[in-house]
Design a protein around this motif. Structure first.
Motif, PDB file in Angstrom:
ATOM      1  N   LYS A  42       0.753  -1.272  -0.029  1.00  0.00           N
ATOM      2  CA  LYS A  42       0.032  -0.088   0.014  1.00  0.00           C
ATOM      3  C   LYS A  42       0.878   1.122  -0.122  1.00  0.00           C
ATOM      4  O   LYS A  42       1.642   1.444   0.946  1.00  0.00           O
ATOM      5  CB  LYS A  42      -1.010   0.061   1.437  1.00  0.00           C
ATOM      6  CG  LYS A  42      -1.856   1.178   1.193  1.00  0.00           C
ATOM      7  CD  LYS A  42      -2.708   1.183   2.501  1.00  0.00           C
ATOM      8  CE  LYS A  42      -3.407   2.536   2.445  1.00  0.00           C
ATOM      9  NZ  LYS A  42      -4.512   2.657   1.281  1.00  0.00           N
ATOM     10  N   GLY A  43       0.541   2.247  -0.840  1.00  0.00           N
ATOM     11  CA  GLY A  43       1.319   3.342  -0.973  1.00  0.00           C
ATOM     12  C   GLY A  43       2.503   3.676  -1.780  1.00  0.00           C
ATOM     13  O   GLY A  43       3.243   2.617  -1.860  1.00  0.00           O
ATOM     14  N   ALA A  44       2.954   4.857  -2.277  1.00  0.00           N
ATOM     15  CA  ALA A  44       3.977   5.064  -2.964  1.00  0.00           C
ATOM     16  C   ALA A  44       5.297   4.880  -2.363  1.00  0.00           C
ATOM     17  O   ALA A  44       6.364   4.489  -3.222  1.00  0.00           O
ATOM     18  CB  ALA A  44       3.828   6.593  -3.519  1.00  0.00           C
ATOM     19  N   ASN A  45       5.420   4.901  -1.226  1.00  0.00           N
ATOM     20  CA  ASN A  45       6.680   4.812  -0.825  1.00  0.00           C
ATOM     21  C   ASN A  45       7.067   3.246  -0.907  1.00  0.00           C
ATOM     22  O   ASN A  45       8.321   2.962  -1.086  1.00  0.00           O
ATOM     23  CB  ASN A  45       6.833   5.021   0.896  1.00  0.00           C
ATOM     24  CG  ASN A  45       5.599   4.559   1.916  1.00  0.00           C
ATOM     25  OD1 ASN A  45       4.801   4.145   1.275  1.00  0.00           O
ATOM     26  ND2 ASN A  45       6.080   4.264   2.892  1.00  0.00           N
ATOM     27  N   ASP A  80      -9.588  -5.144   4.569  1.00  0.00           N
ATOM     28  CA  ASP A  80      -9.531  -4.754   3.206  1.00  0.00           C
ATOM     29  C   ASP A  80      -8.242  -5.596   2.536  1.00  0.00           C
ATOM     30  O   ASP A  80      -8.191  -6.158   1.512  1.00  0.00           O
ATOM     31  CB  ASP A  80      -8.928  -3.299   2.996  1.00  0.00           C
ATOM     32  CG  ASP A  80     -10.385  -2.533   3.273  1.00  0.00           C
ATOM     33  OD1 ASP A  80     -11.566  -2.970   3.140  1.00  0.00           O
ATOM     34  OD2 ASP A  80     -10.042  -1.321   3.894  1.00  0.00           O
ATOM     35  N   PHE A  81      -7.014  -5.529   3.421  1.00  0.00           N
ATOM     36  CA  PHE A  81      -5.826  -6.406   2.981  1.00  0.00           C
ATOM     37  C   PHE A  81      -6.318  -7.982   2.959  1.00  0.00           C
ATOM     38  O   PHE A  81      -5.528  -8.584   2.132  1.00  0.00           O
ATOM     39  CB  PHE A  81      -4.868  -6.237   3.909  1.00  0.00           C
ATOM     40  CG  PHE A  81      -4.150  -4.517   3.949  1.00  0.00           C
ATOM     41  CD1 PHE A  81      -3.289  -4.258   2.839  1.00  0.00           C
ATOM     42  CD2 PHE A  81      -4.657  -3.785   4.542  1.00  0.00           C
ATOM     43  CE1 PHE A  81      -2.907  -3.118   2.858  1.00  0.00           C
ATOM     44  CE2 PHE A  81      -4.311  -2.353   4.584  1.00  0.00           C
ATOM     45  CZ  PHE A  81      -3.313  -1.887   3.720  1.00  0.00           C
ATOM     46  N   ASP A  82      -6.844  -8.239   3.735  1.00  0.00           N
ATOM     47  CA  ASP A  82      -7.386  -9.715   4.009  1.00  0.00           C
ATOM     48  C   ASP A  82      -7.991 -10.262   2.493  1.00  0.00           C
ATOM     49  O   ASP A  82      -7.821 -11.346   2.257  1.00  0.00           O
ATOM     50  CB  ASP A  82      -8.122 -10.011   5.329  1.00  0.00           C
ATOM     51  CG  ASP A  82      -7.628  -9.895   6.616  1.00  0.00           C
ATOM     52  OD1 ASP A  82      -6.118  -9.679   6.674  1.00  0.00           O
ATOM     53  OD2 ASP A  82      -8.179  -9.721   7.540  1.00  0.00           O
ATOM     54  N   ILE A  83      -9.141  -9.292   2.249  1.00  0.00           N
ATOM     55  CA  ILE A  83      -9.868  -9.946   0.801  1.00  0.00           C
ATOM     56  C   ILE A  83      -8.861  -9.990  -0.305  1.00  0.00           C
ATOM     57  O   ILE A  83      -9.029 -10.533  -1.065  1.00  0.00           O
ATOM     58  CB  ILE A  83     -10.890  -8.654   0.869  1.00  0.00           C
ATOM     59  CG1 ILE A  83     -11.973  -8.816   1.839  1.00  0.00           C
ATOM     60  CG2 ILE A  83     -11.677  -8.746  -0.434  1.00  0.00           C
ATOM     61  CD1 ILE A  83     -12.834  -7.773   2.097  1.00  0.00           C
ATOM     62  N   ILE A 101       3.198  -4.249   7.587  1.00  0.00           N
ATOM     63  CA  ILE A 101       2.319  -4.991   8.608  1.00  0.00           C
ATOM     64  C   ILE A 101       0.945  -5.573   8.095  1.00  0.00           C
ATOM     65  O   ILE A 101       0.872  -7.013   8.095  1.00  0.00           O
ATOM     66  CB  ILE A 101       1.949  -4.174   9.978  1.00  0.00           C
ATOM     67  CG1 ILE A 101       3.564  -3.726  10.314  1.00  0.00           C
ATOM     68  CG2 ILE A 101       1.267  -4.888  10.786  1.00  0.00           C
ATOM     69  CD1 ILE A 101       3.419  -2.975  11.678  1.00  0.00           C
ATOM     70  N   GLU A 102       0.008  -4.747   7.615  1.00  0.00           N
ATOM     71  CA  GLU A 102      -1.392  -5.380   7.159  1.00  0.00           C
ATOM     72  C   GLU A 102      -0.962  -6.356   6.019  1.00  0.00           C
ATOM     73  O   GLU A 102      -1.871  -7.431   6.187  1.00  0.00           O
ATOM     74  CB  GLU A 102      -2.114  -4.270   6.818  1.00  0.00           C
ATOM     75  CG  GLU A 102      -2.544  -3.471   7.795  1.00  0.00           C
ATOM     76  CD  GLU A 102      -1.854  -2.113   7.862  1.00  0.00           C
ATOM     77  OE1 GLU A 102      -0.594  -1.966   7.301  1.00  0.00           O
ATOM     78  OE2 GLU A 102      -2.194  -0.869   8.276  1.00  0.00           O
ATOM     79  N   PRO A 103      -0.460  -6.112   5.089  1.00  0.00           N
ATOM     80  CA  PRO A 103       0.044  -7.175   3.952  1.00  0.00           C
ATOM     81  C   PRO A 103       0.484  -8.437   4.742  1.00  0.00           C
ATOM     82  O   PRO A 103       0.180  -9.558   4.114  1.00  0.00           O
ATOM     83  CB  PRO A 103       0.837  -6.602   3.016  1.00  0.00           C
ATOM     84  CG  PRO A 103       0.588  -5.314   3.029  1.00  0.00           C
ATOM     85  CD  PRO A 103       0.128  -4.898   4.394  1.00  0.00           C
ATOM     86  N   VAL A 104       1.487  -8.422   5.340  1.00  0.00           N
ATOM     87  CA  VAL A 104       2.078  -9.608   5.928  1.00  0.00           C
ATOM     88  C   VAL A 104       1.096 -10.496   6.848  1.00  0.00           C
ATOM     89  O   VAL A 104       0.994 -11.596   6.576  1.00  0.00           O
ATOM     90  CB  VAL A 104       3.314  -9.521   6.906  1.00  0.00           C
ATOM     91  CG1 VAL A 104       3.473 -10.458   7.573  1.00  0.00           C
ATOM     92  CG2 VAL A 104       4.532  -8.770   5.919  1.00  0.00           C
ATOM     93  N   ASP A 230       4.386   3.032  12.867  1.00  0.00           N
ATOM     94  CA  ASP A 230       2.942   2.950  12.945  1.00  0.00           C
ATOM     95  C   ASP A 230       2.128   2.865  11.849  1.00  0.00           C
ATOM     96  O   ASP A 230       2.279   3.889  11.103  1.00  0.00           O
ATOM     97  CB  ASP A 230       2.405   4.144  13.942  1.00  0.00           C
ATOM     98  CG  ASP A 230       0.781   3.812  14.294  1.00  0.00           C
ATOM     99  OD1 ASP A 230       0.295   3.368  13.539  1.00  0.00           O
ATOM    100  OD2 ASP A 230       0.506   4.389  15.398  1.00  0.00           O
ATOM    101  N   PRO A 231       1.468   2.112  11.131  1.00  0.00           N
ATOM    102  CA  PRO A 231       0.942   2.041   9.745  1.00  0.00           C
ATOM    103  C   PRO A 231       0.130   3.174   9.588  1.00  0.00           C
ATOM    104  O   PRO A 231      -0.262   3.884   8.850  1.00  0.00           O
ATOM    105  CB  PRO A 231       0.402   0.825   9.640  1.00  0.00           C
ATOM    106  CG  PRO A 231       1.014  -0.094  10.365  1.00  0.00           C
ATOM    107  CD  PRO A 231       1.499   0.535  11.803  1.00  0.00           C
ATOM    108  N   PHE A 232      -0.728   3.361  11.008  1.00  0.00           N
ATOM    109  CA  PHE A 232      -1.925   4.360  10.781  1.00  0.00           C
ATOM    110  C   PHE A 232      -1.250   5.724  10.261  1.00  0.00           C
ATOM    111  O   PHE A 232      -1.695   6.641   9.586  1.00  0.00           O
ATOM    112  CB  PHE A 232      -2.492   4.153  12.225  1.00  0.00           C
ATOM    113  CG  PHE A 232      -3.662   5.686  12.177  1.00  0.00           C
ATOM    114  CD1 PHE A 232      -4.739   5.664  11.429  1.00  0.00           C
ATOM    115  CD2 PHE A 232      -3.216   6.750  13.015  1.00  0.00           C
ATOM    116  CE1 PHE A 232      -5.492   6.850  11.488  1.00  0.00           C
ATOM    117  CE2 PHE A 232      -3.948   7.650  13.232  1.00  0.00           C
ATOM    118  CZ  PHE A 232      -5.174   7.571  12.573  1.00  0.00           C
TER     119      PHE A 232
END
Length: 332
Positions: A42-45, A80-83, A101-104, A230-232
């Motif tokens: 997720k995201g440009a970085n 969202d990442f789970d789906i 973190i969320e993708p992992v 912190d991903p948030f």
């Protein structure tokens, strides 16, 4: 007629042998197979990690074919990442690259039953997150590369003090209850004490509260904004960058991308190189039949110190030549 038949048979045999031996450069199934690699981020970085992985994996193909299924998740909740991770499984990928973190966590959940191998690209310690048993023998279907954002937190604070020796107070924003933020303070607090820096942590529950709290934090309250993983917060990092510049205070991050868009400085793993490291591990799994359980998790091999001189000028800071000599990247 017999001579003609013999010539035809011989030529056919020779052609068959030529085809046979040329096709044996790779196993038969790999000559025909197209490897399918799913990438979730997720995201440009984090796109730099993706680019590094694709570049590195292509270098390891050796004539094989690959199809990339790349998903830049637009949602921000774990569900969202789970789906999306489940969608990669449904797409019958041979391997998943999960960045962040969320993708992992999503990849871990999606591969519980099928055990499809996962290459993790992760800022936090994967042992702390609970996705591998240990660095040397991960033990499951995951291995990969850690950028050591937590472990480098203390060193990052030291480099902030080098960039701006005036810093005596730093502010860290985090989402309330964030597990990702628990470990970094073990590294931050001792360094802060040794440098005479006071650390203030401000907890928020959602984006609206983060906006209010950031805008209410001024030069009267702090000398610098300091990023701890912190991903948030990372998804709303532009709020911090703008407020830091407006208030003429310093800022330190772990990601070069945030310095190129206006942050003052960063100290952390090189994302492109981290992607290439992960690609080499993926090649071992897909092309050498190695098990992720037995491939040690690697630490990012390249650490970059980055300073934005344009931002320094805006906040009235002069960066010393001694500090600039330590940088790998200077943004003008």
């Amino acid at each position: 007629m017999k001579k003609l038949l013999i010539v035809v048979l011989v030529l056919g045999l020779v052609a068959g042998l030529v085809w046979f031996f040329s096709s044996k450069e790779l196993p038969d199934e790999e000559v025909q197979k197209t490897f399918k690699v799913g990438i979730l981020y997720k995201g440009a970085n984090f796109k730099k990690v993706v680019d590094g992985f694709v570049e590195g994996f292509n270098e390891n193909l050796g004539g094989r074919k690959v199809e990339y299924v790349i998903q830049d998740e637009k949602g921000s909740e774990q569900k969202d990442f789970d789906i999306t991770a489940k969608g990669l499984i449904d797409n019958k990928v041979d391997l998943i690259v999960a960045i962040g973190i969320e993708p992992v966590l999503a990849a871990q959940k999606a591969t519980i039953e099928n055990k499809i191998p996962v290459i993790l690209e992760l800022g936090v310690n994967p042992e702390t997150l609970g996705v591998v048993d240990n660095f040397q023998r991960p033990g499951g279907n995951m291995t990969g590369v850690t950028w050591q954002v937590e472990e480098l937190s203390g060193k990052r604070l030291e480099f902030l003090k080098k960039v701006d020796p005036r810093v005596k107070r730093v502010t860290i924003f985090r989402k309330k209850g964030s597990k990702a933020m628990e470990v970094p303070f073990d590294y931050i607090n001792p360094v802060a004490k040794s440098l005479g820096i006071t650390v203030t942590v401000k907890d928020v529950t959602d984006v609206e509260e983060l906006k209010k709290v950031v805008l209410a934090t001024t030069a009267r309250d702090t000398d610098a904004f300091f990023y701890a993983p912190d991903p948030f917060v990372s998804r709303n990092i532009n709020l911090l960058i703008k407020q830091a510049v407006d208030q003429k205070i310093s800022s330190m991050f772990h990601d070069e991308n945030w310095v190129t868009v206006g942050g003052l400085s960063s100290y952390g793993g090189n994302f492109h190189d981290a992607g290439k490291q992960g690609a080499r591990l993926a090649a071992k799994i897909l092309f050498e039949n190695k098990s992720p359980a037995e491939i040690p998790v690697e630490i990012v091999s390249k650490i970059d110190f980055v300073v934005n001189l344009a931002t320094a000028k805006k906040i009235g800071l002069t960066v010393s030549p001694e500090v600039l000599s330590l940088t790998q990247v200077v943004v003008q």
